[in-house]
Design an enzyme around this catalytic site. Structure first.
Site, PDB file in Angstrom:
ATOM      1  N   GLY A 118      -1.376  12.686   3.116  1.00  0.00           N
ATOM      2  CA  GLY A 118      -2.125  12.446   4.348  1.00  0.00           C
ATOM      3  C   GLY A 118      -1.431  12.825   5.636  1.00  0.00           C
ATOM      4  O   GLY A 118      -2.081  13.190   6.614  1.00  0.00           O
ATOM      5  N   GLU A 153       4.074   9.148   8.905  1.00  0.00           N
ATOM      6  CA  GLU A 153       2.948   8.665   8.093  1.00  0.00           C
ATOM      7  C   GLU A 153       1.624   8.926   8.812  1.00  0.00           C
ATOM      8  O   GLU A 153       1.575   9.020  10.037  1.00  0.00           O
ATOM      9  CB  GLU A 153       3.088   7.149   7.883  1.00  0.00           C
ATOM     10  CG  GLU A 153       3.326   6.712   6.460  1.00  0.00           C
ATOM     11  CD  GLU A 153       2.266   7.069   5.436  1.00  0.00           C
ATOM     12  OE1 GLU A 153       1.499   8.045   5.598  1.00  0.00           O
ATOM     13  OE2 GLU A 153       2.208   6.355   4.423  1.00  0.00           O
ATOM     14  N   LYS A 211      -3.093  -0.052  11.866  1.00  0.00           N
ATOM     15  CA  LYS A 211      -4.074  -1.148  11.843  1.00  0.00           C
ATOM     16  C   LYS A 211      -3.307  -2.464  11.892  1.00  0.00           C
ATOM     17  O   LYS A 211      -3.056  -3.070  10.832  1.00  0.00           O
ATOM     18  CB  LYS A 211      -4.914  -1.089  10.558  1.00  0.00           C
ATOM     19  CG  LYS A 211      -5.747   0.172  10.370  1.00  0.00           C
ATOM     20  CD  LYS A 211      -6.527   0.067   9.049  1.00  0.00           C
ATOM     21  CE  LYS A 211      -7.284   1.326   8.712  1.00  0.00           C
ATOM     22  NZ  LYS A 211      -7.881   1.284   7.349  1.00  0.00           N
ATOM     23  N   PHE A 213     -12.230   1.654   7.880  1.00  0.00           N
ATOM     24  CA  PHE A 213     -11.844   2.820   7.087  1.00  0.00           C
ATOM     25  C   PHE A 213     -12.172   4.105   7.833  1.00  0.00           C
ATOM     26  O   PHE A 213     -13.298   4.310   8.288  1.00  0.00           O
ATOM     27  CB  PHE A 213     -12.527   2.804   5.716  1.00  0.00           C
ATOM     28  CG  PHE A 213     -11.936   3.797   4.769  1.00  0.00           C
ATOM     29  CD1 PHE A 213     -10.711   3.565   4.168  1.00  0.00           C
ATOM     30  CD2 PHE A 213     -12.600   4.988   4.512  1.00  0.00           C
ATOM     31  CE1 PHE A 213     -10.151   4.496   3.311  1.00  0.00           C
ATOM     32  CE2 PHE A 213     -12.047   5.927   3.640  1.00  0.00           C
ATOM     33  CZ  PHE A 213     -10.821   5.686   3.047  1.00  0.00           C
TER      34      PHE A 213
HETATM   35  P1  IMP Z   1      -0.776   0.533   3.202  1.00  0.00           P
HETATM   36  O1  IMP Z   1       0.255   0.618   2.137  1.00  0.00           O
HETATM   37  O2  IMP Z   1      -1.798  -0.518   2.923  1.00  0.00           O
HETATM   38  O3  IMP Z   1      -0.188   0.401   4.584  1.00  0.00           O
HETATM   39  O4  IMP Z   1      -1.606   1.855   3.140  1.00  0.00           O
HETATM   40  C1  IMP Z   1      -1.097   3.029   3.541  1.00  0.00           C
HETATM   41  C2  IMP Z   1      -1.811   4.190   2.885  1.00  0.00           C
HETATM   42  O5  IMP Z   1      -3.178   3.864   2.559  1.00  0.00           O
HETATM   43  C3  IMP Z   1      -1.887   5.330   3.851  1.00  0.00           C
HETATM   44  O6  IMP Z   1      -0.772   6.178   3.705  1.00  0.00           O
HETATM   45  C4  IMP Z   1      -3.187   6.003   3.479  1.00  0.00           C
HETATM   46  O7  IMP Z   1      -2.958   6.962   2.473  1.00  0.00           O
HETATM   47  C5  IMP Z   1      -4.046   4.895   2.927  1.00  0.00           C
HETATM   48  N1  IMP Z   1      -5.016   4.380   3.930  1.00  0.00           N
HETATM   49  C6  IMP Z   1      -4.974   3.214   4.608  1.00  0.00           C
HETATM   50  N2  IMP Z   1      -5.998   3.068   5.431  1.00  0.00           N
HETATM   51  C7  IMP Z   1      -6.755   4.180   5.297  1.00  0.00           C
HETATM   52  C8  IMP Z   1      -7.961   4.640   5.921  1.00  0.00           C
HETATM   53  O8  IMP Z   1      -8.569   3.988   6.804  1.00  0.00           O
HETATM   54  N3  IMP Z   1      -8.401   5.860   5.511  1.00  0.00           N
HETATM   55  C9  IMP Z   1      -7.769   6.614   4.563  1.00  0.00           C
HETATM   56  N4  IMP Z   1      -6.634   6.230   3.979  1.00  0.00           N
HETATM   57  C10 IMP Z   1      -6.123   5.022   4.332  1.00  0.00           C
HETATM   58 MG    MG Z   2      -0.672   8.153   3.027  1.00  0.00          MG
END
Ligand code: IMP
Ligand code: MG
Length: 184
Positions: free
Chosen positions: A49, A103, A135, A156
């Protein structure tokens, strides 16, 4: 920008324009340039991403810097699994170096928390975090990004690298999921 886009049966509407993204990346690059002059920072782009963000950010930094890539996975569809799995490891020796993790988004913070802990074991001089999107209300672990493009509510989003089941990463702007539509 399109008035709406549909992926995986879900509708998304415009949220952040390419111009707004560019302006924030330029501002972050200027901060990094000032903070990391003479430190030759190593940007660690978290695939997949973060690659559009990392590409623009890296080229906007106006001092010596290097880039490397790491691949992790923690997401399936629109729900976090909370599981972080390192798919593609880091080959560079990062001992004593200034690391900037790049990131696309910090949501619950699981991915970043695990990555920072893994990197710390390799004894870098410093670990900074640059994330295009953040977020804060979704955060479940103590993660503090140093450079943030946009703070957003817990919704999302897709585009500019962010995907829904592998799709929509090639959108030039960021779109948010439309309210009041059936999800499953
Ligand atoms: P975390 O580990 O919950 O902080 O999630 C991080 C990862 O989840 C990011 O690197 C994204 O790949 C994915 N992610 C989190 N929120 C979104 C979103 O709103 N859209 C798409 N991917 C997301
Ligand atoms: Mg990611």
């Amino acid at each position: 920008m399109k008035p709406e886009v549909t992926y995986c049966g879900l509708t998304f509407v415009p949220y952040i324009t390419r111009e707004q993204i560019e302006a924030r990346i330029q501002a972050i690059a200027e901060e990094i340039t000032a903070d990391c002059r003479d430190k030759n920072p190593l940007l660690l782009c978290v695939l997949t991403g973060a690659f559009p963000f990392a590409s623009d950010l890296f080229r906007a930094i106006d001092t010596d810097a290097e880039i490397a890539f790491i691949r992790l996975k923690s997401y399936s569809g629109t729900q976090t699994t909370g599981q972080v799995r390192e798919v593609l490891g880091l080959n560079e020796d990062i001992t004593g170096r200034t690391i900037i993790i790049v990131e696309d988004i910090i949501d619950t913070g699981h991915t970043m928390f695990n990555l920072v802990n893994t990197l710390r074991e390799k004894r870098p001089a410093d670990i900074k975090i640059a994330t295009l999107l953040y977020k804060p209300q979704a955060l479940a672990l103590p993660v503090k990004p140093d450079y943030v493009g946009f703070e957003i509510p817990t919704k999302f989003i897709i585009g500019f690298g962010l995907d829904i089941d592998g799709k929509a990463r090639n959108l030039n702007d960021i779109y948010v999921i439309k309210e009041n539509q059936p999800t499953n």
